[in-house]
Design an enzyme around this catalytic site. Structure first.
Site, short mmCIF file in Angstrom:
data_model
loop_
_atom_site.label_atom_id
_atom_site.label_comp_id
_atom_site.label_asym_id
_atom_site.label_seq_id
_atom_site.Cartn_x
_atom_site.Cartn_y
_atom_site.Cartn_z
N LYS A 13 0.83 -1.22 0.00
CA LYS A 13 0.00 0.00 0.00
C LYS A 13 0.86 1.26 0.00
O LYS A 13 0.61 2.19 -0.76
CB LYS A 13 -0.92 0.02 1.24
CG LYS A 13 -1.84 -1.18 1.35
CD LYS A 13 -2.79 -1.07 2.54
CE LYS A 13 -2.12 -1.12 3.91
NZ LYS A 13 -1.43 -2.38 4.23
N ARG A 87 -9.32 0.03 9.16
CA ARG A 87 -8.87 -1.31 9.53
C ARG A 87 -9.97 -2.06 10.28
O ARG A 87 -9.79 -3.22 10.63
CB ARG A 87 -7.63 -1.22 10.39
CG ARG A 87 -6.34 -1.18 9.55
CD ARG A 87 -5.19 -0.99 10.49
NE ARG A 87 -3.96 -1.57 10.05
CZ ARG A 87 -2.96 -0.89 9.50
NH1 ARG A 87 -3.10 0.38 9.23
NH2 ARG A 87 -1.84 -1.49 9.18
N ARG A 121 11.74 -5.58 4.93
CA ARG A 121 11.38 -4.19 4.59
C ARG A 121 12.26 -3.18 5.34
O ARG A 121 12.50 -3.32 6.53
CB ARG A 121 9.92 -3.95 4.95
CG ARG A 121 9.50 -2.50 4.81
CD ARG A 121 8.02 -2.33 4.77
NE ARG A 121 7.37 -2.56 6.05
CZ ARG A 121 6.06 -2.46 6.23
NH1 ARG A 121 5.27 -2.19 5.20
NH2 ARG A 121 5.53 -2.67 7.41
N ARG A 151 11.28 -1.21 10.79
CA ARG A 151 10.16 -0.79 11.63
C ARG A 151 10.06 -1.61 12.90
O ARG A 151 10.33 -2.81 12.89
CB ARG A 151 8.85 -0.91 10.83
CG ARG A 151 8.53 0.37 10.12
CD ARG A 151 7.33 0.27 9.26
NE ARG A 151 6.18 -0.36 9.91
CZ ARG A 151 4.97 -0.33 9.41
NH1 ARG A 151 4.75 0.29 8.27
NH2 ARG A 151 3.96 -0.92 10.02
N ARG A 162 -0.49 -8.93 13.45
CA ARG A 162 -1.08 -7.96 12.51
C ARG A 162 -1.87 -8.69 11.42
O ARG A 162 -2.94 -8.24 11.00
CB ARG A 162 0.03 -7.11 11.88
CG ARG A 162 0.57 -6.06 12.84
CD ARG A 162 2.00 -5.69 12.55
NE ARG A 162 2.18 -4.93 11.33
CZ ARG A 162 3.34 -4.85 10.66
NH1 ARG A 162 4.40 -5.48 11.09
NH2 ARG A 162 3.41 -4.14 9.57
P1 AMP Z 1 0.88 0.72 9.04
O1 AMP Z 1 2.03 1.62 8.88
O2 AMP Z 1 -0.33 1.11 8.25
O3 AMP Z 1 1.25 -0.74 8.86
O4 AMP Z 1 0.43 0.86 10.58
C1 AMP Z 1 1.29 0.52 11.64
C2 AMP Z 1 0.51 0.27 12.90
O5 AMP Z 1 -0.18 1.47 13.28
C3 AMP Z 1 -0.59 -0.77 12.79
O6 AMP Z 1 -0.11 -2.09 12.97
C4 AMP Z 1 -1.51 -0.35 13.94
O7 AMP Z 1 -0.95 -0.69 15.20
C5 AMP Z 1 -1.46 1.17 13.85
N1 AMP Z 1 -2.50 1.67 12.91
C6 AMP Z 1 -2.31 2.26 11.70
N2 AMP Z 1 -3.47 2.57 11.12
C7 AMP Z 1 -4.43 2.15 11.97
C8 AMP Z 1 -5.86 2.15 11.94
N3 AMP Z 1 -6.53 2.63 10.88
N4 AMP Z 1 -6.51 1.62 13.00
C9 AMP Z 1 -5.86 1.16 14.07
N5 AMP Z 1 -4.53 1.08 14.17
C10 AMP Z 1 -3.81 1.59 13.13
#
Ligand code: AMP
Length: 212
Positions: A13, A87, A121, A151, A162
């Protein structure tokens, strides 16, 4: 133009959003990036979010909806890509109340592929480039030469959690957008270039129509 990118962690994404940003000029809103910025700045939200992100859990719906709305309101453009949101079905419903989305692009990829991508990554803390250790000679950003980061949630335990959460939620979210007739599914198991080509075919159809 408002685009939502859905897909498992590691589906691509962020990379797709960066390509669309470069070529079409859309703003890129990543809810994960917003939270990581809060963590870096040690805000109250950041401290709360860090504990949840580290173990692969979601942050509360109310918190992320509020952050997303603030971000949207701060933009000077109506053309943007939302990556990492919604999410949960509750998040999708909240968003639906405040804006009309043009496309929901769902990136489809197998767990095997995304796990391998996530474990390799690397991201650039400066220009946000996302890359894969396998493609590099050293851990330096190919675009701006900053040292790349791993990360904090790209470890096996957090990845498993996740993916579990993604599997629990994605079907209801897809069904929600299917009913609104704005859902497009894209195979994302191959290269980022291939995913981008497939995406452009979908976007261009509507983009060309709008220009006429
Ligand atoms: P990402 O960078 O999108 O993979 O997000 C990293 C982490 O941030 C996720 O594993 C969640 O812990 C938190 N996070 C990001 N977006 C959301 C969301 N829309 N709802 C809840 N937690 C989120």
């Amino acid at each position: 133009m408002k685009i939502i990118l859905l897909g498992a962690p590691g589906a691509g994404k962020g990379t797709l959003a960066q390509n669309l940003k470069t070529d079409y000029g859309y703003a890129h809103i990543s809810t994960g990036d917003i939270l990581r910025e809060n963590i870096a700045q040690k805000t109250k939200i950041g401290l709360q979010a860090k504990k949840l992100i580290e173990k692969g859990s979601l942050v509360p719906d109310e918190m992320i909806v509020k952050l997303l709305i603030e971000k949207i309101n701060s933009l000077k453009t109506d053309d943007y890509i939302i990556d990492g949101f919604p999410r949960t079905l509750a998040q999708a419903k909240s968003l639906d109340k405040i804006l009309k989305v043009d496309y929901v692009l769902s990136l489809k990829s197998s767990h095997e592929v995304v796990i391998d991508r996530l474990l390799n990554r690397l991201t650039c803390p400066n220009c946000k480039t996302i890359t894969n250790r396998k493609w590099l000679k050293d851990d330096v950003c190919p675009k701006c030469h900053t040292k790349l980061d791993l990360r904090l949630d790209d470890n096996e335990e957090a990845i498993r959690k996740r993916l579990e959460i993604y599997d629990e939620n994605f079907k209801t979210i897809l069904d929600f957008y299917k009913k609104l007739n704005i859902l497009y599914e894209i195979q994302a198991d191959e290269t980022p270039e291939k995913t981008y080509d497939l995406t452009k075919k979908i976007i261009r159809v509507k983009y060309d129509c709008q220009e006429k």
